[in-house]
Scaffold this motif. Sequence first.
Motif, mmCIF file in Angstrom:
data_model
loop_
_atom_site.group_PDB
_atom_site.id
_atom_site.type_symbol
_atom_site.label_atom_id
_atom_site.label_comp_id
_atom_site.label_asym_id
_atom_site.label_seq_id
_atom_site.Cartn_x
_atom_site.Cartn_y
_atom_site.Cartn_z
ATOM 1 N N SER A 62 -51.398 47.226 32.506
ATOM 2 C CA SER A 62 -50.180 46.471 31.965
ATOM 3 C C SER A 62 -50.155 45.171 32.103
ATOM 4 O O SER A 62 -50.181 44.314 31.250
ATOM 5 N N LEU A 63 -50.046 44.613 33.442
ATOM 6 C CA LEU A 63 -50.069 43.183 33.501
ATOM 7 C C LEU A 63 -51.402 42.528 34.292
ATOM 8 O O LEU A 63 -51.948 43.291 35.206
ATOM 9 N N PHE A 64 -51.493 41.511 34.141
ATOM 10 C CA PHE A 64 -52.681 40.490 34.694
ATOM 11 C C PHE A 64 -52.410 39.204 35.040
ATOM 12 O O PHE A 64 -51.823 38.494 34.014
ATOM 13 N N SER A 65 -52.742 38.651 36.071
ATOM 14 C CA SER A 65 -52.762 37.430 36.411
ATOM 15 C C SER A 65 -54.006 36.873 37.091
ATOM 16 O O SER A 65 -54.822 37.633 37.789
ATOM 17 N N LEU A 66 -54.488 35.608 37.060
ATOM 18 C CA LEU A 66 -55.721 34.942 37.584
ATOM 19 C C LEU A 66 -55.351 33.652 38.346
ATOM 20 O O LEU A 66 -54.713 32.843 37.608
ATOM 21 N N TYR A 67 -55.937 33.802 39.461
ATOM 22 C CA TYR A 67 -55.889 32.631 40.251
ATOM 23 C C TYR A 67 -57.395 31.999 40.700
ATOM 24 O O TYR A 67 -57.976 33.067 40.637
#
Length: 530
Positions: A62-67
Amino acid sequence: MHPGRTTGKGPSTHTQIDQQPPRLLIVHIALPSWADICTNLCEALQNFFSLACSLMGPSRMSLFSLYMVQDQHECILPFVQVKGNFARLQTCISELRMLQREGCFRSQGASLRLAVEDGLQQFKQYSRHVTTRAALTYTSLEITILTSQPGKEVVKQLEEGLKDTDLARVRRFQVVEVTKGILEHVDSASPVEDTSNDESSILGTDIDLQTIDNDIVSMEIFFKAWLHNSGTDQEQIHLLLSSQCFSNISRPRDNPMCLKCDLQERLLCPSLLAGTADGSLRMDDPKGDFITLYQMASQSSASHYKLQVIKALKSSGLCESLTYGLPFILRPTSCWQLDWDELETNQQHFHALCHSLLKREWLLLAKGEPPGPGHSQRIPASTFYVIMPSHSLTLLVKAVATRELMLPSTFPLLPEDPHDDSLKNVESMLDSLELEPTYNPLHVQSHLYSHLSSIYAKPQGRLHPHWESRAPRKHPCKTGQLQTNRARATVAPLPMTPVPGRASKMPAASKSSSDAFFLPSEWEKDPSRP
């Protein structure tokens, strides 16, 4: 109703996969380790997302975030939809490649904690704006921290730093330590879980600690695990067999033993990827392999697909030409709704079945039984399967041909003595071939990654509505070193997680502008919203 399941009494004509939860990846790799890991990590991420973004059918992510966390935490990519978004993800991977690889800096101990808190806050902001239907998928978050530091020390640091943070919406918290090992001569590169790690009691949630090798294949396999249907809300398959299959168990024949199993793919279906040999097939095409596989796993919670064992076969008595479709794997269920005694008994019986089949050199022939005929008066066609044991706690299942599918074929017997000259020529050619004891798919490449990347890559445009040009970082050990200024995305600052030393550089953002920044595609497409 469980999200991602199909409803109705009969088999679903439009199969679905349990959509995996949103994922937050925090790369916590400081200098100088970043120089050794950067290339492998970026290549593995690009390979993985070339698959994840291009798979047809229901979305698996669904969703992905990268730090990124080095001297301070930095949001490389806020939460975005994965499917169909390869160009944007590729741009962010390029951002990772451009990060400084040399020099040194003073580590900020709170940066990792701030990255976790910032990611949680952004996830909550995103979830507030999705539609009611989509919100069912965005109820929990999985956080993965990829680190070059000793994993146990990172876990202790997180336990102490996050003890006052609300982690109720975190479904799974995972720390993955990247080691210096190199993958050699294996057919799968699964991450190794550290079972000696004590579970976190401070946070009220468990922190899983795993290790992976610093090579492209190991990282790639780790990310591919995100494509598995790993839901544990219910068992997926009921394997029914009479008690006579177990010589040491006495039970009436009209009361079959039921082994509760989970279903797992062994391969990605080529027909779901553009540009492959079977790319003309679709998942709603009855000729495709994919629909048979997930008809069994995608039923409503009130019913289960059943495999009724009808007879045993000698292992040597099955011709490979009679099997078709993609194989899949059965394993004992890990459904959390079953009590511990039932789970343990089920696993013991599954173990006994695998052991007995190997000892006897048997296969099982089973008939697929859908939950019910539904409203149709027509009798559905049955599918038959062969169930093969292995030396692991799994069973391999493949569809097998029936009378209706067979075409006439003649197979003349092989003469015993071939012509001498032909035999010498063929033997000479065979002797020149390199002989491998086993087939290792990880050593065979079809250039599918580069093909998919070339199809879905687009000219890299703007990542976000606002940009800021930042001056290069200053590192005391590399004074005088010049870096190229890069345009980077501005992430609206969050009150609970101020960035040390950067608050004065960030533009002030009101609540309305922050909300607009996180609007998902569903919000933008809904004309009924104000």
